[in-house]
Each structure stands twice: as C-alpha cells, then as structure tokens.
Scaffold this motif. Sequence first.
Motif, short mmCIF file in Angstrom:
data_model
loop_
_atom_site.label_atom_id
_atom_site.label_comp_id
_atom_site.label_asym_id
_atom_site.label_seq_id
_atom_site.Cartn_x
_atom_site.Cartn_y
_atom_site.Cartn_z
N ASP A 296 -4.80 -1.53 -5.63
CA ASP A 296 -4.31 -2.22 -4.43
C ASP A 296 -5.25 -3.39 -4.14
O ASP A 296 -6.40 -3.39 -4.57
CB ASP A 296 -4.31 -1.24 -3.24
CG ASP A 296 -3.40 -1.70 -2.11
OD1 ASP A 296 -2.64 -2.67 -2.30
OD2 ASP A 296 -3.45 -1.08 -1.02
N GLU A 297 -4.76 -4.39 -3.42
CA GLU A 297 -5.59 -5.56 -3.03
C GLU A 297 -6.16 -6.25 -4.27
O GLU A 297 -7.34 -6.62 -4.30
CB GLU A 297 -6.73 -5.14 -2.09
CG GLU A 297 -6.30 -4.34 -0.88
CD GLU A 297 -5.93 -5.23 0.31
OE1 GLU A 297 -5.87 -6.46 0.16
OE2 GLU A 297 -5.68 -4.65 1.39
N GLY B 210 -5.97 -5.02 5.29
CA GLY B 210 -5.20 -3.82 4.96
C GLY B 210 -4.81 -2.98 6.16
O GLY B 210 -3.96 -2.10 6.05
N THR C 299 0.84 -1.20 0.00
CA THR C 299 0.00 0.00 0.00
C THR C 299 0.88 1.25 0.00
O THR C 299 0.58 2.24 -0.66
CB THR C 299 -0.96 -0.04 1.20
OG1 THR C 299 -1.73 -1.24 1.12
CG2 THR C 299 -1.89 1.15 1.22
#
Length: 767
Positions: A233-234, A609, A47
């Motif tokens: 992201d992710e 996260g 991240t």
Amino acid sequence: MSELPPANSPTTVEDALLDGLTPPQREAVTHVDGPMLVLAGPGSGKTRVITRRVAYLVRGVGIAPWNVLAITFTNKAAGEMRERVSELLSEREARAATIATFHSLCARLLRRYADRLGLPAGYSIYDSSDQQRAMKQALNDLEINPKNFPPNSMLHTISNAKNELVDAEAFAQTAGDFYNRTVAKVYKKYTQILTRNHALDFDDLLLKTVQLLKQHPEVLAELRERYQYVLIDEYQDTNHAQFMLANALASGHQNLCATGDPDQSIYGWRGANIRNILEFEQHYPNAKVVRLEQNYRSTKKILAAADGLIRNNSARKHKQLFTDNDDGDPVQLVTMQDERQEAHWLVERFRDLHVNEKLAWGEMAVFYRMNSLSRVVEDALRDAGMPYQIARGTAFYDRAEIKDAVAYLRVIANPADEVNLLRIINTPTRGIGNQSIKAMQAHSLASNRAVDDIIRDPMSVPGLSNRAQNAVAKFAKMVDEWRTAAGLNEAPDLLLGQQGLSPAASDDEISLRELVERVITESTLEEHYRKDKSDPDQERLANLGELISSAQQFEEDYLNEAAEDGNDAPTLRDKLLALLERISLVSDVDSVDQGEGAVTLMTLHAAKGLEFPIVAMVGVEDGLLPHQRSQNEGEKGEEEERRLCFVGMTRAMRRLYMTSTRYRTIFGQTMPVIPSRFLNELPTDAIEVCDVSEDGDDPFGDDFEPHTSAREQAGEFPPGTRVRHPQFGIGRIITVARSGSHTRARVEFNAAGVKTLILQYARLEKV
Ligand SMILES: Nc1ncnc2c1ncn2[C@@H]1O[C@H](COP(=O)(O)OP(=O)(O)OP(=O)(O)O)[C@@H](O)[C@H]1O
Ligand SMILES: [Mg+2]
C-alpha cells in the motif's frame, strides 16, 4: 468502521469477501496471479482493496496465509489491517499472514538471517538520538568541526545515500569536491562506529536486507517461496531500497500488487521516488492496471476544493474523482489575528460541533505542518477541558528516564553497544566520572578491547582511581547478573544469531516484566527519582512504572503470537530482542487511537492514509505550507508541498477548516505572515472565506474572484441590517467598507461578538 459484511446478505464465503465492493474494486481484489497496479485518488478504497485481497487470497483462492505478505506504511496501518483481516478470516489465519511495514519486515529478516551477514542477532536498532550520538562521536574522532558539518545534515545526506543503496565505499568513489569528500569520511567513520556497536540505523535495515538478498541467492529463493503474494500500500512513497526489495521478492512469481496515488507522494525529501509508481508498467509490462474513480470519503465540496488545488501541479497525470456523497458545506478558510486566536477559534468551533451537532471528540482532528505549531493548540484544548491526543508515539520513548531504562536493556541484549553503555554507566551517578569514562575509552582504543570487556577488568585501566575501579567493577557485576538472568551469559556464541539455535526457555527463567523491573530497581533509577518528591520526578516514576506494564503487555501478546507459530517456549532473550525492536520502530502515528473520545493532533505527514469527519488545518501560510525550506528546491519542492496540502485536505470526510493568521510567533519571533498561496488556488465555489482578525483587511489580495460584485454587495447590507451567518448566528452590520474588489463588513453578532467578514464570501443572509 467494520469490514464485516452484514450477516444476512451474502450467502457464500466469496460473496462475503466481496461484499460492499464496486466492480473495479472487485476486479482488483479477485485478480490472483501476475503484477497489478491500483492507481487511484484519495478515499477511493485502495487500502480496502489490499485488506480484502489478503482475505480473498486465503479464503477465496485457498492460498496459505503464510504465503501472503502485505506491506503498509505505518505500524498503526499494519495493526488495523491485521484486525480487519481477522474479522474476515480467523485470528489464526490473520496472524499467519505477514502484515508489516518495510522496516519491521527487514528487522525480522535480518534477525532470522543475521549469521549470513555476520551480524549478531542481538544487534541494536539506533533511533535518531542514538544516531546523533554516534555521529557526534564520528565528527569528534575525525576532528571535524560540527559547526561546518552539522550532525543533522550529515545524517540526512547519509540517509539519502543509503536509501539509494549507496554505501560508504561507493559514496567515497563518487565524491568529487571537498565537501563531499569530507562527508565520505564521515560516512565511513559513522559506519565503523555502528559496526563496532553492533548497531544498525533505520536505513541500514533496508540496505542490509537488500544486500542480504543480493549476496545470498539461497535466502532470496527461500523468501520468494515463502512470500508468494506481495501487496504494498502507499507505493508512491517507496524509496529505491524498498523498490529493490519489493522487486527482488516478486522476481520469479511476479505476484506484486501495488496501490498508490502519485498525487499523495510526500516523502521525496526523505528519499521516496515517485517514479517507482509512475514507471510500474515499464517494470512490469504485463501488469494489470486498475483505476478507482469513486471517492467514498469526502463531500463533493471538499473533493472539489482538493481537486482544484492539485490541478496546479504540472508534473502529474490528472485523475477524475467523483463522489455520490452529499454536497456538504464549503471548505472554510478563516483568517485570525495570531495563533492564540486561531487556537481559541478552533476550540470554540469544535465545542459547537460537539454540543450542537453531537459529534464525538474522536471525530475531529487538527493537522499542522510542523510539530512546533501544536503547543498553542494543545494549551487551548487543555484550558477548555477538551480531551485530546497528540500523535507523537515516540514521545514516551524520548523521555530521558525511559531512554535510560531502555539503554540498560539494550546493553544487556547487546554487549557491543557502547553508545548505550556510556549513556548509562554513570546514570544515575555511581562514582564513575567523566575522567574515568575518558580513561576507559582511551584504554579501549589503545588495547583494542571493547569497553564491555574493559569494565570487567578495571584494574588494567591506567589512571582510574581506586574508587572508580570499585564502582566500575560493581557496575559490571550488576550487568552480568542481568545477562545471566536473561540467559545471555552462558553461551556467548548464541549471540551470533542462527535460525533454530535459540534454546528453549528454561523453567527457572524470569519473565520479561521481571527483568525490566529488576533493571529499573537495581540500576537505582527508581531510587534516584523516588528520592525527590517534586512533581516531575513523580511523573518520571510513573513513566518507569508504565514501561514495566507495557513490557508485561508486550510479553503476553508475544507469547500468544509465538504459540500461534507453534513456539510454546520463547526464551527471555527472544522476548527482550522483540521488545527492543518494537521500541525502536515505533512511529508518531502509532499512538493514535481513533476510537478514543479525544481530538487528534498530528502533522500533515502523519495523517497520510487516515480519515476524520472533521479536519482543521492550522497555519496554512506561506513559509509553513509551502514550507520555507521547499523554496530552495524550486518548483519540485513546491509541488511536493502542494501534495502535502492535498493529503491533508482529503483526510476530511464532512467538514474542512483551513486557518491562517496575520501574525505568528515562531521560535520566539513575532512576524507578519500571509495566507498560503495554495488557498488562492482553491475554486471559489467550494470555499467560504472569513476574516475574524482584528484589522480584517482582505488577506487574500485581489486574486480572488468574488461571486458578486463589491458594489452590489455593499448596497445590499447597509449598516444596521440584521443578518444571519451560518456559523456565528444572528448579528447586526456596524460598518461596510470597500477595499479593492472586496467589501468588508464589521458585524456585531449576538453570541460571537464583533467580526470582520468579507461580504462576497461570508454567506450572510438578511433576516
Ligand atoms: N465500495 C465501498 N463502499 C463503501 N465504502 C467504501 C467503499 N470503498 C471504500 N470505502 C470507504 O471509503 C473510505 C476510504 O477508503 P480507503 O481508506 O480504502 O481509501 P484509500 O484509497 O486507501 O485512501 P487514501 O488514498 O487516502 O489512502 C473508507 O472509510 C472505506 O471504508
Ligand atoms: Mg489508503
């Protein structure tokens, strides 16, 4: 934690943007053109890489911020990323870049290009309770018994189909058996109801956006031009629709940067497809792949425990993670008698950490598999007077009084929204009873006119009493006045969204706060709750007040943002639509403020996260984690549950507790339970096992390999020995008993009372 580099060290802008990054992180941040995959385990800085990359592309490379699109998993993550980017760039630049979730991006695009899809720009976004209402109506219309076709499972099946980009028609074509043919009918009916209401559900946001890009190449071209750098992201939790959207945007320039960790894929049950990340290199053969191997988050012990767990998944590629952080304490696995003792133990542990180790409440978190487990923990925290916050961002908007007020606003913005219109037409009661509502619905169907139209002409409705006719006419007049005030009545064709068509705000337009306030007063919602002086109603009044304040706050933020975009006079209609969109897209974790001095309670899924110095996972038991439901899906289901456990464990920075009980009361039934099979998979040298339940039998069975033999241990601590335990302090052994390969000792601690401990794991010292 601030992303700002220390003021003295770096000299150039570029240095500042790259400060505090390892060589592989730098490599990922400074890669500019072409596809890239950052594949790395938890806490390795994925991240951070995305955040820095946004800043680097703008400042380091000179790309215009509006050409950058970063997609995060939650609004909270998007907000944090925006904040960090604005520390590295200017606030203006950070605002100009698009940092959004898939859903908020899609909602925005659909509003902008609504006309291409024949969608009114004022469309409603249906949340799960609206969806339920629409589904019940669909079943009702089709005369299908909801007992045989439960609304929730219908919605789940339809949701999965939409995520696979299978619309009602395509679904019907492949439906073979009776069950699926029925679902196909329901899907079709449900779609018709949403269309009639000018409403989209969450999955439609993605589905319609993908359709928009497929059917309108000129829109795709425009967006590709706009979003020249796409960062996600992710990525391991993207579903097929999100995958198609990302690929469409990146087609051509191929500047797609995805970060993720296949071991943290936990949304398969909701349609996420782990293959999207596993096959990234097949989709983009020239992709650069960066691996990050150092974990910056957790202690060595926590990392070792998590690593030991995830190795038990067979469908994975192993990633070796290391950390330079301290060894830390072993992960504590604690067994309690029941959930009350569990909650009590937690409270005492947290209090100890707060008082003796000076940890702030905000540094501690409790995770659970299901929301229902939170109540007992909440009660214990409240009784102990400890501040806590619960990640249930939707809870405020789920309250009946707030839902009612929001339903009024939806009806103002979207005249076709009958689901919400029928919700409020007689709330608070105004003399329009169920019979009258049924009569209007029947007349609407028979005459093929919208209910919003019928209420303006109540005399035409057969079977409506004079009294009801008057009440309906009065209601319609009230709604009309609000729409006029909101500038929505004058030019109905403006309801068909078209970019640039929205007129500038007129001087006499009221503010968004005033509109919300007027609605709450004139609808008599306020009066309704004011009449009764009972506590719950006082609280409801306070909540309505809070809605007004939040509208005001939203309006201020919105005006600032619009001014940054060069729009000095957004209309009330723009503001109203934006507010409703925000309300629809709020998610549980959005309410969490990690800076706050409060213990955070959340589900394991919501914790993705995030990171906390202290983490306690409660209810780590078979049936809960792995969840009962996952057992129907065999190994695949269990592997996803193991990843969920892994996600939970890897949120912890310094200490991790995993607790289980002997008896747990679920849905009013008390049942004996056993510790999660996952606990047996944790490496013994990374954990410490402790049983504080009343009967203290070894809950972990004989699968555990104790450090020293039972015989040795028993001899070492005869009754009467004075001992010290790292957590319970000083005490005296009362009895020692062998059981299988383990030895249990009952110890009377000076402060903590009598505990039963398994000697092999308890780390007792003689004193
Ligand atoms: N090079 C670094 N030096 C110091 N701290 C770092 C570095 N890289 C990342 N961190 C810190 O480590 C923590 C984890 O980073 P981050 O959240 O970016 O990891 P992640 O890979 O996204 O984790 P997850 O998989 O759980 O989402 C954060 O507190 C971050 O600030
Ligand atoms: Mg992350």
